[in-house]
Design a protein around this motif. Structure first.
Motif, PDB file in Angstrom:
ATOM      1  N   ASP A 429       0.829  -1.208   0.000  1.00  0.00           N
ATOM      2  CA  ASP A 429       0.000   0.000   0.000  1.00  0.00           C
ATOM      3  C   ASP A 429       0.862   1.257   0.000  1.00  0.00           C
ATOM      4  O   ASP A 429       0.558   2.239  -0.692  1.00  0.00           O
ATOM      5  CB  ASP A 429      -0.915   0.010   1.227  1.00  0.00           C
ATOM      6  CG  ASP A 429      -1.912  -1.132   1.239  1.00  0.00           C
ATOM      7  OD1 ASP A 429      -2.235  -1.646   0.156  1.00  0.00           O
ATOM      8  OD2 ASP A 429      -2.363  -1.511   2.342  1.00  0.00           O
ATOM      9  N   ASN A 432       2.442   1.637  -3.254  1.00  0.00           N
ATOM     10  CA  ASN A 432       1.440   1.545  -4.327  1.00  0.00           C
ATOM     11  C   ASN A 432       1.982   0.648  -5.439  1.00  0.00           C
ATOM     12  O   ASN A 432       1.990   1.003  -6.613  1.00  0.00           O
ATOM     13  CB  ASN A 432       1.084   2.926  -4.880  1.00  0.00           C
ATOM     14  CG  ASN A 432      -0.237   2.897  -5.641  1.00  0.00           C
ATOM     15  OD1 ASN A 432      -1.022   1.958  -5.532  1.00  0.00           O
ATOM     16  ND2 ASN A 432      -0.483   3.936  -6.432  1.00  0.00           N
ATOM     17  N   PRO A 481      -6.521   0.523  -3.175  1.00  0.00           N
ATOM     18  CA  PRO A 481      -6.561   1.936  -3.589  1.00  0.00           C
ATOM     19  C   PRO A 481      -6.811   2.911  -2.447  1.00  0.00           C
ATOM     20  O   PRO A 481      -6.145   3.957  -2.357  1.00  0.00           O
ATOM     21  CB  PRO A 481      -7.705   1.967  -4.612  1.00  0.00           C
ATOM     22  CG  PRO A 481      -7.745   0.580  -5.170  1.00  0.00           C
ATOM     23  CD  PRO A 481      -7.404  -0.319  -4.018  1.00  0.00           C
ATOM     24  N   SER A 482      -7.751   2.597  -1.561  1.00  0.00           N
ATOM     25  CA  SER A 482      -8.047   3.546  -0.476  1.00  0.00           C
ATOM     26  C   SER A 482      -6.896   3.618   0.522  1.00  0.00           C
ATOM     27  O   SER A 482      -6.542   4.705   0.995  1.00  0.00           O
ATOM     28  CB  SER A 482      -9.341   3.148   0.232  1.00  0.00           C
ATOM     29  OG  SER A 482      -9.226   1.861   0.825  1.00  0.00           O
ATOM     30  N   ARG A 483      -6.291   2.461   0.836  1.00  0.00           N
ATOM     31  CA  ARG A 483      -5.157   2.472   1.760  1.00  0.00           C
ATOM     32  C   ARG A 483      -3.944   3.137   1.129  1.00  0.00           C
ATOM     33  O   ARG A 483      -3.167   3.818   1.800  1.00  0.00           O
ATOM     34  CB  ARG A 483      -4.824   1.055   2.222  1.00  0.00           C
ATOM     35  CG  ARG A 483      -5.898   0.421   3.109  1.00  0.00           C
ATOM     36  CD  ARG A 483      -5.351  -0.798   3.828  1.00  0.00           C
ATOM     37  NE  ARG A 483      -4.897  -1.829   2.899  1.00  0.00           N
ATOM     38  CZ  ARG A 483      -5.621  -2.886   2.540  1.00  0.00           C
ATOM     39  NH1 ARG A 483      -6.859  -3.042   3.009  1.00  0.00           N
ATOM     40  NH2 ARG A 483      -5.124  -3.781   1.705  1.00  0.00           N
ATOM     41  N   THR A 485      -4.005   5.584  -0.989  1.00  0.00           N
ATOM     42  CA  THR A 485      -4.253   7.030  -0.904  1.00  0.00           C
ATOM     43  C   THR A 485      -3.936   7.550   0.497  1.00  0.00           C
ATOM     44  O   THR A 485      -3.341   8.618   0.657  1.00  0.00           O
ATOM     45  CB  THR A 485      -5.712   7.341  -1.269  1.00  0.00           C
ATOM     46  OG1 THR A 485      -5.975   6.907  -2.606  1.00  0.00           O
ATOM     47  CG2 THR A 485      -5.998   8.830  -1.158  1.00  0.00           C
ATOM     48  N   PHE A 486      -4.336   6.774   1.514  1.00  0.00           N
ATOM     49  CA  PHE A 486      -4.049   7.148   2.899  1.00  0.00           C
ATOM     50  C   PHE A 486      -2.535   7.233   3.127  1.00  0.00           C
ATOM     51  O   PHE A 486      -2.036   8.206   3.710  1.00  0.00           O
ATOM     52  CB  PHE A 486      -4.686   6.125   3.839  1.00  0.00           C
ATOM     53  CG  PHE A 486      -4.363   6.333   5.292  1.00  0.00           C
ATOM     54  CD1 PHE A 486      -5.075   7.245   6.069  1.00  0.00           C
ATOM     55  CD2 PHE A 486      -3.338   5.608   5.898  1.00  0.00           C
ATOM     56  CE1 PHE A 486      -4.783   7.433   7.402  1.00  0.00           C
ATOM     57  CE2 PHE A 486      -3.040   5.786   7.239  1.00  0.00           C
ATOM     58  CZ  PHE A 486      -3.759   6.703   7.994  1.00  0.00           C
ATOM     59  N   GLU A 488      -0.213   7.623   0.882  1.00  0.00           N
ATOM     60  CA  GLU A 488       0.323   8.718   0.073  1.00  0.00           C
ATOM     61  C   GLU A 488       0.225  10.034   0.833  1.00  0.00           C
ATOM     62  O   GLU A 488       1.162  10.845   0.833  1.00  0.00           O
ATOM     63  CB  GLU A 488      -0.445   8.808  -1.246  1.00  0.00           C
ATOM     64  CG  GLU A 488      -0.072   9.989  -2.128  1.00  0.00           C
ATOM     65  CD  GLU A 488       1.306   9.860  -2.740  1.00  0.00           C
ATOM     66  OE1 GLU A 488       1.954  10.908  -2.967  1.00  0.00           O
ATOM     67  OE2 GLU A 488       1.742   8.712  -2.964  1.00  0.00           O
ATOM     68  N   ASP A 489      -0.904  10.249   1.487  1.00  0.00           N
ATOM     69  CA  ASP A 489      -1.087  11.471   2.274  1.00  0.00           C
ATOM     70  C   ASP A 489      -0.107  11.509   3.440  1.00  0.00           C
ATOM     71  O   ASP A 489       0.495  12.546   3.726  1.00  0.00           O
ATOM     72  CB  ASP A 489      -2.525  11.555   2.773  1.00  0.00           C
ATOM     73  CG  ASP A 489      -2.800  12.859   3.507  1.00  0.00           C
ATOM     74  OD1 ASP A 489      -2.602  13.927   2.909  1.00  0.00           O
ATOM     75  OD2 ASP A 489      -3.210  12.799   4.682  1.00  0.00           O
ATOM     76  N   ARG A 492       3.356  12.314   2.113  1.00  0.00           N
ATOM     77  CA  ARG A 492       3.483  13.720   1.744  1.00  0.00           C
ATOM     78  C   ARG A 492       3.737  14.576   2.985  1.00  0.00           C
ATOM     79  O   ARG A 492       4.566  15.485   2.973  1.00  0.00           O
ATOM     80  CB  ARG A 492       2.221  14.165   1.005  1.00  0.00           C
ATOM     81  CG  ARG A 492       2.301  15.557   0.406  1.00  0.00           C
ATOM     82  CD  ARG A 492       1.219  15.796  -0.637  1.00  0.00           C
ATOM     83  NE  ARG A 492      -0.100  15.379  -0.161  1.00  0.00           N
ATOM     84  CZ  ARG A 492      -0.782  14.349  -0.663  1.00  0.00           C
ATOM     85  NH1 ARG A 492      -0.267  13.627  -1.642  1.00  0.00           N
ATOM     86  NH2 ARG A 492      -1.985  14.052  -0.193  1.00  0.00           N
TER      87      ARG A 492
END
Length: 508
Positions: A429, A432, A481-483, A485-486, A488-489, A492
């Motif tokens: 995750d 990705n 996908p949802s994890r 995105t989490f 990735e945030d 960042r």
């Protein structure tokens, strides 16, 4: 050949994995024996060579019990293992002191003095740095972990040992001598002394770099290839191991080369990640590569000097084990059921022993950032797993900038930590990235056995044999996908604060 099986031994930081491999590259029996690592303040990290040999003897004794006809069926034996160790031996091969392992950092100040001066870039005097880059495709690390700094530390602090030393050997080198009576080293170990010329067609010890480093080449053993037959076992070694004295010992390699072969990912630009005590990102390339700004490069491998990129990170399984210990968990099973990750979970910097890639700084230290009163042990454990994964993401982002990297393909994951399903899914995750896991704990053993393929008549060479291991995947992990995105945030946010955290460790 007398015998149809290969015994392969992978000497790591905490123990040796020994396996028996057949012509179909099946691991038909395996044993793990541990040995101590002696740590002390000031960067002290030593091991006793005889304890490594004793562990091998115990492991092969266990294999004899598992395979009663092993004595008759063993045709070759191969060693791979941790690199960047220094074992000082006399002319008979007797160790004069314990091994300074790859983790030992006592030579850091000496290394800084060796490579530094004015004018310099990133701590390296320009003229020295350019010469080292031209000849060796790199230079001694400023953290003191390369053999150069260790040998010079012995020269300054234990001059009587330095003067009595006939050969400076790496871990694999001493074990090969203990088994055959022959003194050799591999291209990987030679390269990492930074006294080797690695230019194509000029490979070998460099008198120019020897003079710069102040380490005489006459104390450095002959360089051999991983598929070379070194010799048969000595009578005494054969007796200790319970094997016939006509068993051939094949050259061997570093653990990184063996693991690369063991994944089957032997195409140029194909990467894999190893997660054990430390971590690395590695892969073969058609020519030398170097990233000065991010402290990684290719070294010459034991496969006819084929360039092998290695980007090492100091802390992976070691950081997870530390957090498990302080939170009374078990790294194998205690990291499960730690609750749902939260956006305000603390961040963990896993730099418990400094860092090498993508920043070479021995002064960095681990930390939790963003702790709050409501955070508990579960939050710390979640942060630890995420912290190791985000650190790998940070390094992989830099490695993927290298010319020729095959970035649009699944990544193979090896090493003991890869067997942790929870962590591997989290890593998928975080990156990705689709991840494939094969023989996670024994990839080095399989890769070492592949080095004997030519001797055993299994294939024309090691790489042609290794491709048969590609695709032997035991588990595949896909990013959610949802994890993703989490993560990735979270990545960042960490990117914005990481620089400030690193600067807080800079000495004035």
């Amino acid at each position: 050949m007398n015998g149809d099986l290969v015994i392969a031994a992978d000497f790591g930081t905490s123990g040796v994995k020994v396996g028996v491999v057949d012509a179909e590259l099946r691991l038909i029996s395996q044993v793990v024996e541990t040995y101590p690592l002696y740590l002390a303040p000031g960067g002290h990290a030593e091991q006793v060579p005889s304890e490594m040999w004793s562990a091998l003897v115990l492991a092969i004794a266990a294999l004899h019990r598992n395979l009663p006809k092993l004595r008759e069926r063993a045709g070759a034996i191969v060693f791979c293992g941790q690199a960047c160790g220094v074992i000082c031996v006399d002319k008979e091969g007797n160790p004069l002191r314990p091994c300074l392992t790859w983790m030992d950092k006592r030579g850091a100040k000496i290394s800084n003095r060796l490579v530094g001066g004015f004018p310099n870039v990133r701590g390296y005097r320009i003229d020295k740095g350019l010469l080292w880059l031209a000849l060796a495709n790199g230079a001694p690390a400023q953290n003191g972990m390369d053999p150069t700094a260790k040998i010079l530390w012995i020269k300054e602090n234990e001059p009587e040992v330095f003067n009595k030393t006939r050969w400076f050997l790496d871990v694999r080198d001493w074990l090969v001598h203990r088994a055959t009576g022959v003194f050799t080293t591999t291209p990987e170990s030679a390269n990492l002394t930074w006294i080797m010329n690695t230019r194509k067609g000029h490979e070998g010890w460099s008198e120019i770099l020897s003079r710069i480093a102040g380490i005489p080449t006459e104390k450095l053993p002959p360089i051999v290839q991983g598929e070379d037959v070194i010799d048969c076992l000595t009578v005494s070694a054969a007796a200790e191991l319970g094997l016939n004295k006509n068993v051939k010992l094949v050259g061997g390699a570093s653990d990184v080369t063996a693991a690369t072969l063991g994944t089957g990912e032997v195409e140029d630009g194909a990467l894999h990640i190893s997660l054990a005590t430390s971590a690395w990102i590695a892969g073969f390339f058609p020519s030398r590569r170097v990233s000065i700004s991010h402290a990684f490069a290719t070294i010459t491998s034991s496969l006819n000097y084929r360039p092998l990129l290695i980007a090492s990170q100091e802390n992976a399984g070691s950081a997870l084990e530390w957090v498990a210990k302080i939170t009374n968990a078990n790294v194998e099973s205690g990291f499960s059921k730690n609750g749902i990750p939260q956006i305000d979970d603390p961040y963990f910097m896993p730099w418990l022993a400094g860092e090498r890639v993508p920043v070479d700084d021995r002064n960095l230290r681990g930390s939790f950032h963003g702790l709050a009163l409501h955070h508990d042990k579960n939050a710390l454990r979640r942060a630890a797993m995420e912290g190791v994964a985000l650190n790998l993401r940070w390094g992989l982002e830099k490695v993927r900038q290298v010319r020729g990297v095959q970035s649009k393909r699944p990544l193979t994951l090896v090493g003991g930590v890869a067997a942790n399903t929870e962590f591997t899914q989290l890593l998928s995750d975080t990156l990705n990235q689709e991840l494939h896991v094969g023989a996670a704990r024994h990839t080095g053993v399989l890769g070492a056995a592949v080095l004997a393929a030519k001797t055993m008549g299994w294939a024309s060479d090691a790489c042609n044999c290794a491709v048969r291991l590609k695709g032997r995947t035991q588990a595949v992990y896909y990013p959610d996908p949802s994890r993703a995105t989490f993560r990735e945030d979270r990545a960042r946010r960490l990117n914005k604060m990481r620089g400030d955290i690193m600067r807080s460790y800079k000495h004035k």
